[in-house]
Write a protein that holds these residues in place. Structure first.
Motif, PDB file in Angstrom:
ATOM      1  N   ARG A 129       0.818  -1.206   0.000  1.00 22.35           N
ATOM      2  CA  ARG A 129       0.000   0.000   0.000  1.00 22.35           C
ATOM      3  C   ARG A 129       0.861   1.269   0.000  1.00 22.35           C
ATOM      4  N   TYR A 130       2.042   1.173   0.589  1.00 24.38           N
ATOM      5  CA  TYR A 130       2.924   2.335   0.606  1.00 24.38           C
ATOM      6  C   TYR A 130       3.291   2.737  -0.819  1.00 24.38           C
ATOM      7  N   GLU A 133       0.416   4.166  -2.717  1.00 24.97           N
ATOM      8  CA  GLU A 133       0.133   5.575  -2.406  1.00 24.97           C
ATOM      9  C   GLU A 133       1.202   6.498  -2.975  1.00 24.97           C
ATOM     10  N   ASP A 134       2.450   6.028  -2.965  1.00 25.56           N
ATOM     11  CA  ASP A 134       3.511   6.840  -3.589  1.00 25.56           C
ATOM     12  C   ASP A 134       3.191   7.080  -5.067  1.00 25.56           C
ATOM     13  N   GLU A 137       0.171   9.424  -5.865  1.00 23.41           N
ATOM     14  CA  GLU A 137       0.502  10.854  -5.785  1.00 23.41           C
ATOM     15  C   GLU A 137       0.978  11.414  -7.114  1.00 23.41           C
ATOM     16  N   ASP A 289      -9.065   3.873   4.135  1.00 26.99           N
ATOM     17  CA  ASP A 289      -8.599   4.505   5.367  1.00 26.99           C
ATOM     18  C   ASP A 289      -9.627   5.533   5.819  1.00 26.99           C
ATOM     19  N   HIS A 291      -9.618   8.699   6.207  1.00 26.14           N
ATOM     20  CA  HIS A 291      -9.760   9.887   5.376  1.00 26.14           C
ATOM     21  C   HIS A 291     -10.648   9.576   4.165  1.00 26.14           C
TER      22      HIS A 291
ATOM     23  N   MET B   1      -3.239   6.600   3.292  1.00 25.05           N
ATOM     24  CA  MET B   1      -2.845   7.110   4.624  1.00 25.05           C
ATOM     25  C   MET B   1      -1.547   6.446   5.078  1.00 25.05           C
ATOM     26  N   LYS B   2      -0.571   6.389   4.157  1.00 26.22           N
ATOM     27  CA  LYS B   2       0.757   5.861   4.496  1.00 26.22           C
ATOM     28  C   LYS B   2       1.768   6.973   4.257  1.00 26.22           C
ATOM     29  N   PRO B   3       2.786   7.059   5.098  1.00 25.86           N
ATOM     30  CA  PRO B   3       3.786   8.111   4.902  1.00 25.86           C
ATOM     31  C   PRO B   3       4.594   7.868   3.636  1.00 25.86           C
ATOM     32  N   PRO B   5       8.152   7.594   1.480  1.00 25.90           N
ATOM     33  CA  PRO B   5       9.370   6.877   1.893  1.00 25.90           C
ATOM     34  C   PRO B   5      10.232   7.745   2.804  1.00 25.90           C
ATOM     35  N   PHE B  43      -0.717  11.674   6.629  1.00 24.80           N
ATOM     36  CA  PHE B  43      -1.448  12.529   5.690  1.00 24.80           C
ATOM     37  C   PHE B  43      -0.514  13.114   4.626  1.00 24.80           C
ATOM     38  N   ARG B  44       0.778  12.806   4.737  1.00 23.17           N
ATOM     39  CA  ARG B  44       1.795  13.338   3.834  1.00 23.17           C
ATOM     40  C   ARG B  44       1.845  14.869   3.877  1.00 23.17           C
ATOM     41  N   ARG B  47       6.888  15.923   5.277  1.00 21.71           N
ATOM     42  CA  ARG B  47       7.588  14.995   4.377  1.00 21.71           C
ATOM     43  C   ARG B  47       9.087  15.004   4.627  1.00 21.71           C
TER      44      ARG B  47
END
Lengths: 789, 290
Positions: A129-130, A133-134, A137, A289, A291, B1-3, B5, B43-44, B47
């Motif tokens: 999932r990381y 999400e990257d 974006e 999530d 949000h 909802m993941k930070p 890298p 929520f990024r 960063r």
């Protein structure tokens, strides 16, 4: 029912589910990990209304670990939209409501334009999932903004259209009448006209939504695990979208952490995740999530009422005219069902001879509106119960007295309302004593007169106490049907599977209680399966306060089929007649002859196919029956509620001192569960009355993107609650059950508004909108102080 | 909802942490209790490329009595402050304010240094720091700096700390024996950030206020002292009329921001009410006659 009675119905049996849930051993969609599973991130619109010129996926596709990135164009010829008519209505209802309904279909991933903040326009599948999400974006959407339509009233006159084929942004209109409203208003000695607004808020379950899907290419079948209230609906839509046989689609709702209606319909993600799993031939997981949930999971309520009431000098109401708009957001997943509820429930427990309703379901650039605990009833309770208090004020009567004068009396039961219910049957309240419920509620707060004296004494000290009342009725246990399969195999256990689809209601326990009583067996010998399409061919789901009534009905009817065989086979083996047999302690025995019996296990073995069976001629092998219970119409739960509040005169803050609800849902299966249900609903109602509200800014942006801003009531915000159950059996089913899942949430917003207005009576203030805000209260207090100076 | 890298570095000594901070500069964020930073990461909205996790530096967590002050390590959990008898007796305002921070699980993770460095204008600790006149010790590879609380909070979420500086220690002056204090706040729900909160610390001599400190949170870009209100109490005492005047002066002095939960005007009115309630509590606790 069995003839012997170790009756489980009516006992607070400890919930089977709690053992695993309390130990943290439950399995929710979020807990699922499958080999090779990939993860989806969905890219959601940050604009309320915009044309999509293009969505560039190149950068996202280049990210290491990304399997797939798709936009609306990629999917528009691949996946059909979800039908706007997930719920249908019978013709008899349509005849009575004169509806014009054009609910738009919902494209899973729009390619032409976005219609609300949170609507998907692209998605990424990645190793985790990381990464998803990257990559999400990096997706670059080119949009051309359109003027957003902010609310139902603005939608009426807006030049821009949410859906091009819906002129005036009207998705549905409904009309209903009883008697002659116009003439009755003309004839009424007094008239009261008001505008009420019940704000938008949302179910907000502890567990957000989530879907996992796994495709099996060997059998061309797919399994979908969804945090949903309606597994059979999801199966239908997935099978339709993927052009598969329903038999090859299995949908399971594992443990589900709350739904409250918000998970009571099919969402685009249910289908998208299934599609992706098949396309990639890998397990795919999407977890919503918080949000996303705040943006995208259905909101509810959001009705604007213009009401006119005719009444006489005694406060007796002769007529109500109810004109209202529903802000349904950009789609309306369950069509006009909520508005239909609002029309049908407006008059509540009151005997009102004339009624006219006219409703428009409006499309706006807001998150879609779907049922949430109460589903159209809290909205009309606000309008009706505020109106009663205003009538009382005008006449100088106590609001309790005006309610007593208008209530349907127990001797009027069953009471014909004169309107069709959503199931197409003319409404007839089935049983109950409404005035008695209100009397008990007033006793519960220490008595009306005692309170009025306390209130007067407090006022002399500059303290503001108020009493709020709210009464409602609720049609529960609606059809069209529920399915159940009952089996007894060689283990002798009674296996029950239903289409009910719990989200915390304790169905595994409650249905075990029902089945144990039907079969006269120990509850530990009942195995209950829920929320799995592979166990019941056709099912409906757990929405609309319906499962206790419809699930039990289905279990009873399927049990009846199996019992016929059990008795026939036992009569054959015991060499007696079926009429002489009874079910007792897990056995079938000859009445009056304790020694002559055989256990269900022995009957099951005698029922087996093959050389050694002991079935009489003409009886098919196996003890298994399936039935689809179609209730004659709904059962009518009701309640009277009362709360005392105190206002902090310096800050306007509202403190609820105590809250009493007298609730009647007929015969209770499990009083502890029922108590929890009503209390949970009350807490959600209190949340709506005081705190919860998705807020949009002037550009249509949703400002409540986390729990920092969308405020749920916490334990410290919940007052002492006293739920008093009365049990007037419904005559409409063998058990006397009525539904109770939603009731608690219906009254609190208006009860709080009424209580605050009662406290502020010296200022002549009216609060006719929800939520009740401390700031508004302080303004009233200060304007009064200025006026007094 | 993941930070996005990021790298997490886990120094075990202050020197190591300072070296990392110096090396990574603005690309790094120190991680204390994580109660504000982690949601921002998810929520990024924040960063950083590197998180410097302070949770393994044992020497940053302590509460120690000195002759005229209490020294608190920045990684001391709010819960430890809440439960400290030393703080309850020598700096009761700090203790009372701590009990009003959020909820128990948050206080069990959240740290005093994290809260002060985060400088949320609605948080309790910045107001307490101003009222008790904390001194804040910042360290970097360049050396150590002692910053007065009044100079520390510069703007919303902005402090006087330089990118290579780490807050390491808080100096909390002991409250005088003849003093009394109160912390009051109001939020829409128990445990939320205050719509308005007031910290009051007053020293009395023969029943008269001789040193008055009032600080407000939730009503501007930073916590701030309510000097006009302080002057009224110092001049007129803590009687009913003086309290009324001080409350009005407090409300007039602040410049709150509107948000979803309250308009600026409502917040301003609440500042007046909280000032009044804080002063009333102090008077009651001090046992001085009005």
């Amino acid at each position: 029912m069995a003839d012997t009675m170790p009756s489980y119905i009516g006992r607070s049996v400890v919930r089977r589910e709690d053992n695993r849930l309390v130990r943290g051993a439950g399995t929710f969609v979020g807990d699922m990990k499958l080999d090779g599973m990939v993860h989806v991130a969905i890219v959601r619109s940050q604009l309320p209304h915009a044309i999509i010129n293009g969505v560039n996926l190149n950068a996202a596709r280049a990210v290491d670990g990304v399997e797939l990135a798709l936009n609306g164009d990629d999917l528009k010829d691949v996946l059909p939209p979800i039908s706007g008519m997930q719920v249908t209505a019978p013709k008899t209802w349509r005849d009575g409501m004169d509806p014009r309904i054009e609910i738009p279909d919902q494209t899973l991933v729009p390619y032409d334009k976005v219609r609300y903040v949170g609507e998907p326009y692209a998605l990424v599948v990645a190793r985790d999932r990381y990464i998803a999400e990257d990559a999400a974006e990096l997706i670059d959407g080119d949009f051309e903004t359109l003027p957003p339509i902010a609310n139902a009233e603005a939608a009426l006159d807006a030049e821009s259209l949410v859906h091009d084929h819906l002129p005036g942004n009207i998705a549905a209109t409904l009309h209903a009448r009883k008697g002659d409203g116009e003439a009755a208003l003309e004839a009424a000695p007094r008239r009261l006209k008001r505008r009420y607004f019940h704000h938008r808020y949302a179910a907000m379950p502890m567990e957000c939504r989530g879907v996992v899907a796994e495709y099996d290419s060997r059998t061309d079948s797919i399994t979908v695990w969804s945090s949903t209230q309606v597994v059979h609906w999801v199966r239908r839509e997935v099978a339709n979208a993927l052009d598969m046989a329903e038999e090859r689609v299995r949908v399971v709702a594992p443990d589900v952490g709350g739904g409250f209606g918000g998970k009571g319909h099919v969402y685009p993600e249910d289908i998208l995740v299934a599609y992706l799993a098949k396309r990639l031939d890998r397990p795919v997981k999407w977890l919503e999530d918080r949000h996303e949930h705040l943006l995208n999971a259905a909101h509810s309520r959001d009705n604007l009422f213009d009401i006119e009431v005719g009444f006489d000098d005694d406060g007796k109401i002769s007529v109500v005219k109810n004109y209202f708009l529903v802000d349904s957001g950009a789609y309306s997943p369950v069509g006009a069902a909520i508005a239909g509820n609002s029309i049908a429930h407006f008059m509540g427990p009151y005997d009102i001879p004339h009624y006219e309703a006219d409703c428009k379901v409006m499309m706006t650039n807001r998150t879609p509106n779907a049922p949430y605990r109460g589903a159209g009833r809290p909205e009309v309770a606000l309008a009706m119960e505020r109106s009663i208090d205003l009538i009382a004020n005008e006449l100088g009567l106590d609001p309790a007295e005006v309610r007593f004068r208008n209530m349907i009396q127990p001797e009027q039961m069953p009471y014909a309302v004169g309107l069709p219910y959503r199931d197409g049957v003319m409404i007839e309240y089935d049983s109950g004593d409404y005035p008695e419920a209100l009397r008990k509620a007033l006793d519960g707060i220490g008595g009306l007169e005692a309170f009025r004296e306390r209130q007067k004494a407090a006022l002399a000290e500059g303290r503001y106490l108020g009493l709020g009342l709210g009464c409602y009725v609720e049609g529960t246990g609606i059809g069209p049907f529920e399915g159940a399969t009952v089996k007894i195999d060689s283990s002798g256990k009674v296996m029950v599977a239903t289409g009910a689809c719990p989200q915390g209601q304790g169905h595994e326990t409650a249905f075990a209680q029902v089945a144990a009583d039907i079969w006269g067996v120990d509850i530990d010998d009942v195995v209950v399966t829920v929320a799995d399409t592979s166990h019941v061919t056709m099912g409906y789901g757990t929405i609309a306060s319906r499962s206790a009534v419809t699930g039990s009905g289905a279990i009873q009817e399927s049990s009846d089929k199996v019992k016929e065989k059990v008795f026939a086979i036992a009569a054959n083996v015991l060499e007696t007649s079926e009429a002489d047999l009874e079910l007792r302690d897990g056995s079938v025995g000859v009445k009056g002859v304790p020694d002559m019996s055989m256990t269900l296990k022995e009957v099951a073995r005698a029922a087996l196919p093959g050389w050694i069976h002991q079935r009489p001629e003409g009886i098919e092998a196996g003890l298994e029956g399936t039935a689809y219970y179609e209730p004659p119409t709904v059962t009518w739960a009701y309640a009277a509620t009362a709360a005392i509040v105190e206002i902090d005169a310096e800050t306007g803050a509202v403190q609820i001192e105590n809250y009493v609800e007298v609730h009647d849902a007929g015969t209770l299966i499990n009083p502890a569960i029922a108590d929890g249900q009503v209390k949970g609903g009350l807490v959600q109602g209190i949340g709506g009355g005081l705190f919860e509200e998705p807020s949009y800014d002037e550009h249509g942006q949703l400002m409540t993107g986390s729990f920092m801003d969308y405020l749920l009531p916490t334990a410290s915000d919940v007052p002492p609650i006293n739920v008093i159950h009365s049990e007037t059996p419904s005559p409409r089913n063998a058990f006397g059950f009525k539904g109770l899942g939603e009731g608690g949430a219906i009254a609190p917003p208006v009860v709080i508004a009424n209580a605050v207005c009662d406290a502020l009576k010296p200022f002549g203030a009216e609060l006719n909108n929800t939520p009740v805000r401390a700031e508004d209260i302080l303004n009233i207090l200060e304007s009064g102080a200025v006026a007094a100076e | 909802m993941k930070p996005p890298p990021l790298d997490i570095l886990t120094p075990t000594t202050i020197a190591e942490a300072l070296a990392l901070l110096s090396a990574h500069g603005e690309a790094a964020r120190p991680l204390a209790g994580g109660q504000s930073l982690v949601p921002l990461l998810n929520f990024r909205l924040s960063r950083p490329e590197v998180l410097i996790d302070l949770n393994r530096i044992a020497k940053l967590s302590f509460i120690e009595e000195r002759p005229d002050h209490i020294a608190i390590g920045v990684m001391t959990r709010e819960r430890a402050i809440e439960e400290s008898e030393l703080i309850a007796s020598q700096a009761p305002l700090l203790q009372e304010a701590t009990t009003q921070i959020a909820h128990l699980p948050i206080r069990s993770r959240g740290t005093i240094g994290g809260s002060l460095s985060n400088a949320d204008p609605a948080a309790e600790y910045p107001a307490v720091a101003l009222a008790l006149e904390f001194e804040l010790i910042a360290q970097s590879e360049r050396g150590e700096r002692r910053i007065k609380a009044a100079d520390f909070f510069e703007d919303v979420l902005t402090t006087a700390l330089k990118p290579d500086e780490l807050l390491t220690k808080i100096i909390v002056p002991k409250s005088p024996g003849q003093s009394s204090s109160a912390f009051v706040e109001i939020a829409r729900r128990h445990g939320d950030f205050a719509l308005a909160g007031v910290a009051a610390q007053i020293t009395f001599s023969a029943g008269k206020p001789t040193d008055v400190r009032l600080a407000v949170c939730g009503a501007g870009s930073t916590a701030s002292r309510l000097s006009a209100a302080e002057e009224i109490v110092l001049r007129d005492g803590a009687g009913v009329e003086a309290i009324k005047g001080a409350s009005a002066a407090a409300a007039a002095a602040v410049d709150p921001m509107a948000d979803l939960h309250a308009s600026a005007d409502y917040r301003r009115r609440l500042v007046g009410v909280m000032t009044k309630r804080a002063l009333q509590k102090v008077v009651q606790r001090a046992g001085v006659s009005a």
